[in-house]
Design a protein around this motif. Sequence first.
Motif, PDB file in Angstrom:
ATOM      1  N   GLY A  53       0.824  -1.198   0.000  1.00 44.92           N
ATOM      2  CA  GLY A  53       0.000   0.000   0.000  1.00 44.92           C
ATOM      3  C   GLY A  53       0.857   1.246   0.000  1.00 44.92           C
ATOM      4  N   SER A  54       0.816   1.981   1.073  1.00 43.49           N
ATOM      5  CA  SER A  54       1.585   3.229   1.169  1.00 43.49           C
ATOM      6  C   SER A  54       2.561   3.214   2.332  1.00 43.49           C
ATOM      7  N   LYS A  55       2.887   2.013   2.823  1.00 42.17           N
ATOM      8  CA  LYS A  55       3.769   1.936   3.979  1.00 42.17           C
ATOM      9  C   LYS A  55       4.465   0.579   4.014  1.00 42.17           C
ATOM     10  N   TRP A  56       5.421   0.457   4.905  1.00 38.66           N
ATOM     11  CA  TRP A  56       6.121  -0.805   5.096  1.00 38.66           C
ATOM     12  C   TRP A  56       5.306  -1.721   5.994  1.00 38.66           C
ATOM     13  N   SER A  57       5.309  -3.000   5.649  1.00 34.54           N
ATOM     14  CA  SER A  57       4.824  -4.046   6.543  1.00 34.54           C
ATOM     15  C   SER A  57       6.027  -4.880   6.945  1.00 34.54           C
ATOM     16  N   TYR A  58       5.925  -5.543   8.093  1.00 29.71           N
ATOM     17  CA  TYR A  58       7.067  -6.290   8.622  1.00 29.71           C
ATOM     18  C   TYR A  58       6.698  -7.759   8.770  1.00 29.71           C
ATOM     19  N   LEU A  59       7.576  -8.606   8.274  1.00 30.43           N
ATOM     20  CA  LEU A  59       7.340 -10.049   8.219  1.00 30.43           C
ATOM     21  C   LEU A  59       8.330 -10.768   9.137  1.00 30.43           C
ATOM     22  N   ALA A  60       7.797 -11.502  10.107  1.00 32.81           N
ATOM     23  CA  ALA A  60       8.614 -12.354  10.974  1.00 32.81           C
ATOM     24  C   ALA A  60       8.396 -13.800  10.579  1.00 32.81           C
TER      25      ALA A  60
END
Length: 204
Positions: A53-60
């Motif tokens: 979208g318009s931002k970072w997502s974080y994947l663990a």
Amino acid sequence: MQEAGLMSKQPGSHRYKHAKSERLDIPNLLKREFSVIAPNRVWCGDITYIWSGSKWSYLAVVLDLFSRRVVGWSLSDKPDAELASKALDMAWEQRVRPKNVMFHSDQGCQYSSRKFRQRLWRYRITQSMSRRGNCWDNAPMERLFRSLKTEWVPATGYLTQTQAKKDISYYLMDYYNRQRPHQANDGLSPVNAENRLKSVSGIC
């Protein structure tokens, strides 16, 4: 671009804190011994970032080092201890609450947090950490994230976090675990590598 009046739009920087000091109280027990003789002996964990979208997502992600099988993961807009804990919770349940597991990670603040360490204590999991600034101490996780980003994630990222969750879930739990051949498994997928062990050892 200048003649057409176009401007390049670049993603903003991601909020990820790096370790500033060595954690002498959490030693590197793994010591790059990446060859493991059975499942649920050593798990590795790490966090990366994905544009959605318009931002970072974080994947663990939590990886079983024996077969390089993804056993837990979580995606969030915050790179915090809760994110790492949810991935560990999934692994714990998926693997039917195993005993005598070692969990190895880098020195990210999520993994050294009180919340995450208490979760490890509750599950009776031994903690191991890479040396500060030594990314090769957790090389299998670096390899997984490189494969995910070069083989699968769109170059422009995802339109929404919901789309990212659905697509990344398919890659990790289906394609990567069940279909993709892995050099460490003599060309077998992680699931097939574990099935081969069961057939040889007679484990049901």
